[in-house]
Design an enzyme around this catalytic site. Structure first.
Site, short mmCIF file in Angstrom:
data_model
loop_
_atom_site.label_atom_id
_atom_site.label_comp_id
_atom_site.label_asym_id
_atom_site.label_seq_id
_atom_site.Cartn_x
_atom_site.Cartn_y
_atom_site.Cartn_z
N ILE A 92 41.54 45.65 34.28
CA ILE A 92 42.07 45.42 32.93
C ILE A 92 41.12 44.54 32.11
O ILE A 92 41.21 44.50 30.89
CB ILE A 92 43.51 44.82 33.02
N ASP A 113 49.66 41.01 40.07
CA ASP A 113 49.86 40.10 41.20
C ASP A 113 49.00 38.84 41.08
O ASP A 113 48.85 38.11 42.04
CB ASP A 113 49.55 40.82 42.52
N LYS A 115 47.46 35.47 38.38
CA LYS A 115 47.63 34.73 37.14
C LYS A 115 46.54 35.04 36.13
O LYS A 115 46.79 35.13 34.93
CB LYS A 115 47.63 33.23 37.49
N ALA A 117 44.84 37.80 35.53
CA ALA A 117 45.08 39.04 34.80
C ALA A 117 46.29 38.91 33.89
O ALA A 117 46.31 39.44 32.77
CB ALA A 117 45.27 40.20 35.78
N ARG A 118 47.31 38.18 34.36
CA ARG A 118 48.50 37.97 33.52
C ARG A 118 48.13 37.22 32.25
O ARG A 118 48.55 37.57 31.15
CB ARG A 118 49.56 37.17 34.28
N CYS A 170 41.68 13.50 53.00
CA CYS A 170 41.52 12.74 54.23
C CYS A 170 42.31 13.37 55.38
O CYS A 170 41.89 13.32 56.54
CB CYS A 170 41.92 11.29 54.01
#
Ligand code: ZN
Length: 619
Positions: A92, A113, A115, A117-118, A170
């Site tokens: 996309i 699926d 973030k 691309a969204r 740590c």
């Protein structure tokens, strides 16, 4: 009121873009065809994997390795030949899917699926002024959000919490107490040796954690020499200096570094110290599978000797791979069998040294890949909700809703509750736009805290603008000087290695960042933060937010400490409560058979829920 025929006519002529043909996408395409939509276009970059077949029901075994978008289109047309369904097997992010492309559709439905691309589709829909229905699922939870420019909040109006759980450095480097800590460490080792080196992923013992009473004073032999200074020149360089000799690398990670850690007395006052293990000892203790056999046994627990063998085999193979393709940087990929075997072997050896139960490669893969099982029923509900909202919008119904599938909050706040087993459907009116959103508001401002003497222009582009702010091809201008800082056509590449301060970007600078593809311009306010090193940065939507964020962090830390104190007490309480309940049930059983049947059922469910909690905890 429009007749059903009129409504149906609108559905038939509405042009829809579906982004994603995976778990939600397959359900969605089937629903759209069944509802009477006639003009649909679907885009997906992926090919079908065998692991998709349990829920992406448009696909069969013979389709494995084929394009998801293509097969989904073909299968839907088989049961609905009249549909005008087009597809692109593509990303996309490609330039052909520009704002003009988005303008050809009446509505966009996300079935993505990730973030990144969204965020991108959110911006494209904002630029093209097209309504977007955003969706997602995670295990038993799911969500559908209706986004309309100027009317509702956009996908980026609220900051999303980081999807990957992070652990204190740590804990990873010095004092792992769970297998996941060892798995995260093993991924870092892989990056340090073969992938992209990230300063935050250091795998050596943390020298700053050392006691002020120099523990090395008590060192008793020359063997300790190497242990005194872990990785002084970086793990990768050190490994190169010994030609990636697997035994030496193993000894460095699991003998010398561990020996060094053991000497930090203060770390082991309340904990059991780890035990150093050399390659020679590891390979000769107990039974061992060959490298090839071990890889096929991904659901058995490997012995430590097998782990050492797998470690050596993987180091050899990965070295070959980086020598063959010196220009390609390897990155962690749970589906790359050698990389995954390396991480599993490394994680298990470390777990063994720290007296943590070892796990199978299959289990480690789930942890390393942050896998939450995808659940077909959740996807089906989500896809159904998307179509419901789409039909309402086409119908001009103002009563669009955002919907959620959640677990019902338990009023008593107890952890073990049967309520958690149910999927609860909730809906509510969408929130209005956030006036401070840097994507959909007029303000479009972001504050970034950096050390201008240390951050480079290249890092500003790659880490801040592209990774954090999800821009694709940013052009950047300094508004004070009108200098072009970054040009997407490459004219400014000579500036990339320069520090921000070298090109007069200091505290107070305002950068105008323009992404042509996303049709988005935002203002980046530079704020000096001298405590930040290298390319590290912090980001905020306003100066005030930064203060709030800091107050919140302090509060969280306080809460965490309190919780740690309470945890032990709670566990003890819980145990005695369980004990009491069990006693009571035994008494009941003695008086009647009926309650016993109920008890078994309750326990089964509770057990299932415990497993669910574990899975979600990996998120
Ligand atoms: Zn917004």
């Amino acid at each position: 009121m429009p007749s059903w025929k009129e409504k149906h006519g609108k559905i038939q002529t509405t042009k829809l873009l579906v982004v994603g043909a995976g778990g939600i996408g397959c359900e969605l395409l089937k629903n759209l065809a069944a509802t009477g939509f006639q003009n649909v276009h679907v885009i997906d970059l992926d090919t079908i994997d065998i692991s998709n077949l349990n829920r992406q029901f448009l696909f069969r075994k013979e389709h494995v390795s084929s394009s998801k978008a293509e097969i989904a289109t073909k299968v839907v047309k088989q049961f609905c030949p009249s549909i005008n369904l087009g597809f692109d097997h593509a990303s996309i992010f490609e330039e052909e899917f520009n704002v003009e492309f988005f303008k050809k559709f009446d509505m966009v439905l996300n079935a993505l699926d990730n973030k990144k691309a969204r965020n991108h589709v959110n911006r494209m829909c904002h630029a093209a002024n097209k309504p977007l229905i955003e969706s997602g699922s995670s295990g038993y939870f799911g969500q559908v959000q209706v986004i309309m420019r100027g009317k509702t909040e956009c996908y980026e109006c609220q900051e999303k919490p980081a999807s990957q759980k992070t652990f204190p450095g740590c804990t990873i480097r010095n004092t792992p107490s769970e297998h996941i800590h060892c798995t995260v460490w093993a991924k870092h080792v892989f990056n340090q040796l073969f992938g992209e080196v990230d300063i935050d992923d250091d795998v050596s013992p943390d020298m700053e954690a050392e006691d002020t009473e120099n523990p090395n004073e008590t060192g008793n032999s020359q063997d300790d020499e190497a242990a005194k200074e872990p990785a002084p020149i970086g793990t990768r360089k050190w490994a190169e200096s010994v030609n990636f000799d697997a035994a030496k690398v193993f000894d460095k990670l699991f003998f010398q570094d561990i020996q060094y850690l053991v000497k930090m007395d203060h770390l082991w006052k309340q904990r059991k110290p780890p035990t150093p293990l050399s390659f020679a000892v590891a390979t000769t203790t107990g039974e061992s599978l060959s490298f090839a056999d071990a890889q096929n046994k991904d659901t058995s627990i490997w012995s430590i000797a097998t782990c050492a063998n797998v470690f050596a085999g993987c180091v050899r193979e990965l070295l070959k791979e980086i020598k063959l393709n010196p220009d390609v940087t390897l990155s962690f990929d749970k589906d790359h069998p050698i990389i995954m075997a390396f991480v599993a072997a490394c994680a298990n050896v470390r777990a063994h040294l720290f007296s943590i139960h070892t796990k199978t490669m299959f289990e480690i893969k789930a942890m390393a890949g942050n896998i939450i099982p995808a659940i077909a029923s959740t996807n089906a509900i989500v896809a159904g909700m998307i179509v419901t909202e789409a039909v309402k919008m086409i119908d001009g119904n103002a009563d669009v809703k955002s919907s959620f599938i959640r677990n019902q909050p338990n009023p008593r706040g107890k952890k073990l509750s049967l309520n958690r087993l149910f999927q609860i459907f909730l809906e509510g009116a969408p929130y209005p736009p956030n006036p401070k959103c840097y994507v959909c508001s007029e303000t479009r401002e972001v504050f970034i805290y950096v050390n201008p003497a240390e951050m480079t222009v290249g890092a500003l582009r790659d880490k801040v603008l592209m990774q954090e702010l999800n821009m694709l091809q940013p052009d950047v201008m300094d508004t004070n000087t009108a200098n072009v800082v970054l040009s997407s056509d490459g004219d400014t590449d000579s500036l990339l290695p320069k520090k921000l301060s070298e090109i007069s970007i200091e505290d107070g600078a305002i950068l105008t960042c323009d992404d042509f593809m996303q049709d988005m311009v935002l203002k980046l306010f530079i704020r000096r933060a001298n405590h930040l090193r290298g390319d590290n940065f912090e980001i905020a939507r306003s100066d005030k937010e930064k203060d709030e964020e800091e107050a919140r962090k302090k509060e969280q830390e306080k809460h965490r400490l309190e919780e740690a104190e309470n945890k032990e007490k709670l566990e003890t309480d819980h145990k005695s409560e369980e004990e009491e309940r069990r006693k009571r049930k035994v008494d009941e059983k003695e008086s009647s058979e009926e309650p016993d049947v109920k008890r078994t059922k309750v326990e089964e469910k509770t057990g299932g829920e415990e497993n669910e909690n574990k899975i979600l905890a990996m998120e």
